[in-house]
Design a protein around this motif. Sequence first.
Motif, PDB file in Angstrom:
ATOM      1  N   ALA A  87      -3.955   1.472   0.326  1.00 35.76           N
ATOM      2  CA  ALA A  87      -3.510   0.453   1.274  1.00 35.76           C
ATOM      3  C   ALA A  87      -4.122  -0.898   0.908  1.00 35.76           C
ATOM      4  N   ILE A  88      -3.273  -1.914   0.860  1.00 36.45           N
ATOM      5  CA  ILE A  88      -3.710  -3.264   0.494  1.00 36.45           C
ATOM      6  C   ILE A  88      -3.155  -4.257   1.506  1.00 36.45           C
ATOM      7  N   LEU A  89      -3.983  -5.223   1.885  1.00 42.73           N
ATOM      8  CA  LEU A  89      -3.644  -6.184   2.920  1.00 42.73           C
ATOM      9  C   LEU A  89      -3.508  -7.579   2.311  1.00 42.73           C
ATOM     10  N   PRO A  90      -2.289  -8.125   2.226  1.00 48.10           N
ATOM     11  CA  PRO A  90      -2.145  -9.512   1.756  1.00 48.10           C
ATOM     12  C   PRO A  90      -2.996 -10.456   2.598  1.00 48.10           C
ATOM     13  N   GLY A  91      -3.592 -11.385   1.948  1.00 43.38           N
ATOM     14  CA  GLY A  91      -4.564 -12.263   2.599  1.00 43.38           C
ATOM     15  C   GLY A  91      -5.898 -12.003   1.944  1.00 43.38           C
ATOM     16  N   PRO A  92      -6.601 -10.909   2.334  1.00 46.55           N
ATOM     17  CA  PRO A  92      -7.823 -10.556   1.614  1.00 46.55           C
ATOM     18  C   PRO A  92      -7.576 -10.271   0.131  1.00 46.55           C
ATOM     19  N   TRP A  93      -6.451  -9.627  -0.177  1.00 45.60           N
ATOM     20  CA  TRP A  93      -6.074  -9.407  -1.574  1.00 45.60           C
ATOM     21  C   TRP A  93      -5.045 -10.458  -1.999  1.00 45.60           C
ATOM     22  N   ILE A 117       1.636  -1.699   1.158  1.00 48.92           N
ATOM     23  CA  ILE A 117       1.412  -3.086   1.550  1.00 48.92           C
ATOM     24  C   ILE A 117       1.404  -3.165   3.074  1.00 48.92           C
ATOM     25  N   VAL A 118       0.244  -3.474   3.621  1.00 48.53           N
ATOM     26  CA  VAL A 118       0.041  -3.539   5.068  1.00 48.53           C
ATOM     27  C   VAL A 118       0.086  -4.997   5.493  1.00 48.53           C
ATOM     28  N   SER A 119       1.061  -5.368   6.288  1.00 47.74           N
ATOM     29  CA  SER A 119       1.231  -6.780   6.635  1.00 47.74           C
ATOM     30  C   SER A 119       0.193  -7.270   7.632  1.00 47.74           C
ATOM     31  N   ARG A 141       6.982 -12.175   5.650  1.00 42.26           N
ATOM     32  CA  ARG A 141       7.469 -13.026   4.573  1.00 42.26           C
ATOM     33  C   ARG A 141       6.434 -13.103   3.450  1.00 42.26           C
ATOM     34  N   ARG A 142       5.174 -13.184   3.837  1.00 39.62           N
ATOM     35  CA  ARG A 142       4.113 -13.179   2.826  1.00 39.62           C
ATOM     36  C   ARG A 142       4.072 -11.837   2.097  1.00 39.62           C
ATOM     37  N   SER A 143       4.209 -10.739   2.833  1.00 39.55           N
ATOM     38  CA  SER A 143       4.188  -9.419   2.189  1.00 39.55           C
ATOM     39  C   SER A 143       5.333  -9.260   1.208  1.00 39.55           C
ATOM     40  N   GLU A 144       6.505  -9.791   1.569  1.00 36.50           N
ATOM     41  CA  GLU A 144       7.639  -9.686   0.643  1.00 36.50           C
ATOM     42  C   GLU A 144       7.349 -10.453  -0.642  1.00 36.50           C
ATOM     43  N   GLN A 187       5.546   0.539   2.351  1.00 35.44           N
ATOM     44  CA  GLN A 187       5.227  -0.388   3.433  1.00 35.44           C
ATOM     45  C   GLN A 187       5.557   0.280   4.757  1.00 35.44           C
ATOM     46  N   GLY A 188       5.000  -0.250   5.836  1.00 33.29           N
ATOM     47  CA  GLY A 188       5.283   0.283   7.154  1.00 33.29           C
ATOM     48  C   GLY A 188       5.842  -0.785   8.070  1.00 33.29           C
ATOM     49  N   GLY A 189       5.929  -0.433   9.364  1.00 38.26           N
ATOM     50  CA  GLY A 189       6.412  -1.385  10.359  1.00 38.26           C
ATOM     51  C   GLY A 189       7.691  -0.927  11.021  1.00 38.26           C
ATOM     52  N   SER A 190       7.865  -1.265  12.288  1.00 43.52           N
ATOM     53  CA  SER A 190       9.072  -0.889  13.023  1.00 43.52           C
ATOM     54  C   SER A 190       9.927  -2.079  13.427  1.00 43.52           C
ATOM     55  N   SER A 191       9.431  -3.277  13.227  1.00 41.90           N
ATOM     56  CA  SER A 191      10.162  -4.475  13.661  1.00 41.90           C
ATOM     57  C   SER A 191      11.355  -4.749  12.756  1.00 41.90           C
TER      58      SER A 191
END
Length: 366
Positions: A87-93, A117-119, A141-144, A187-191
């Motif tokens: 699991a990787i979080l954009p921002g810190p990575w 990719i965890v948003s 949008r950043r994750s994409e 990636q995950g998410g329900s939105s």
Amino acid sequence: MSQETIKFAYWVPNVSGGLVVSKITQRTSWDIDYNRKLAQLAEQNGFDYALSQIRFTAGYGAEFQHEPVAFTHALLAATTKLKVIAAILPGPWTPAVAAKQLATIDQLTGGRVAVNIVSGWFKGEFTAIGEPWLEHDERYRRSEEFIRALKGIWTTDNFTFRGDFYRFNNYTLKPKPLQQPHPEIFQGGSSRAARDMASRVSDWYFTNGNTVAGIKAQVDDIRAKAAANGHSVKVGVNAFIIARDTEAEARAVLAEIIAQADPAAVHAFGDAARQAGQASPEGEGNWAKSSFEDLVQYNDGFKTDLIGTPRQVAERIVALKQVGVDLVLSAFLHFQEEVEYFGRHVLPLVRELEDELAAQAEALAV
């Protein structure tokens, strides 16, 4: 329905506290010796993937957290077939750092690493480590962009990219990953934003636990969107599995987990989670409509209802497959013992039922 056998993954307990926010006894540990043995047991018992978790700060019953990329590499080093998803979080990575880390791990482990990719959903965690907190859809949008950059770095030389969040100028990564065209991207998410992103760029989409009907609606939606984009995406669903010799025993375990839930921790998690889910424009993000009981398991795993005898659990897994699920992301109360139990008692029944359905389909096609 896919003709491939349904795949199985498990949540790596690389954070303390297990996978339920409850004071019930959990014979699950976050330490590396326990997790090495668990990875080996999972590999021996038919699991295809393991998913490491990303947490930077304590909270909701998780006092300690191992960093997921390093932990992923340790589990890969202890196994020979299992694929481990970091699991990787954009921002810190940044994409450059993640691409380099994962390409090296892929080289060292014979092509067995993947990435989730965890948003991001927990504002307090971003604030604690000094990272800017973006609005809901901006995070996706950043994750994409992050995923597009990863793919570009992993597949091309002299990679150039001009995004709103990331930029590259004639960058060439060597060595590239062994896997072709690149390591799998989850990636995950329900939105709406999460599903739309998956329909454009991700290989796999994880959804929180839900009923078969609820999952079917998500699968149909994302597959239609992906087809319109000339893309294909596989779907995994979260499930907390309680398989016991009798249904009464399995239901009693669930009741005890909820009875011993930590109310303060559950409500704190629920407040932060709902803030993230309701922040989506349509108010339909992860956990936006989860009850207290649902939130006792982080990713709505009770909703999937893989609770009962081995046959009941196997039948429900195959029902998920019939509506388009490709993978079950599993959590357990006592991971080592229950992964073994699942491999001995549930998985053979799943394969039998899959064979029966395949034979029926073949007979109808004649």
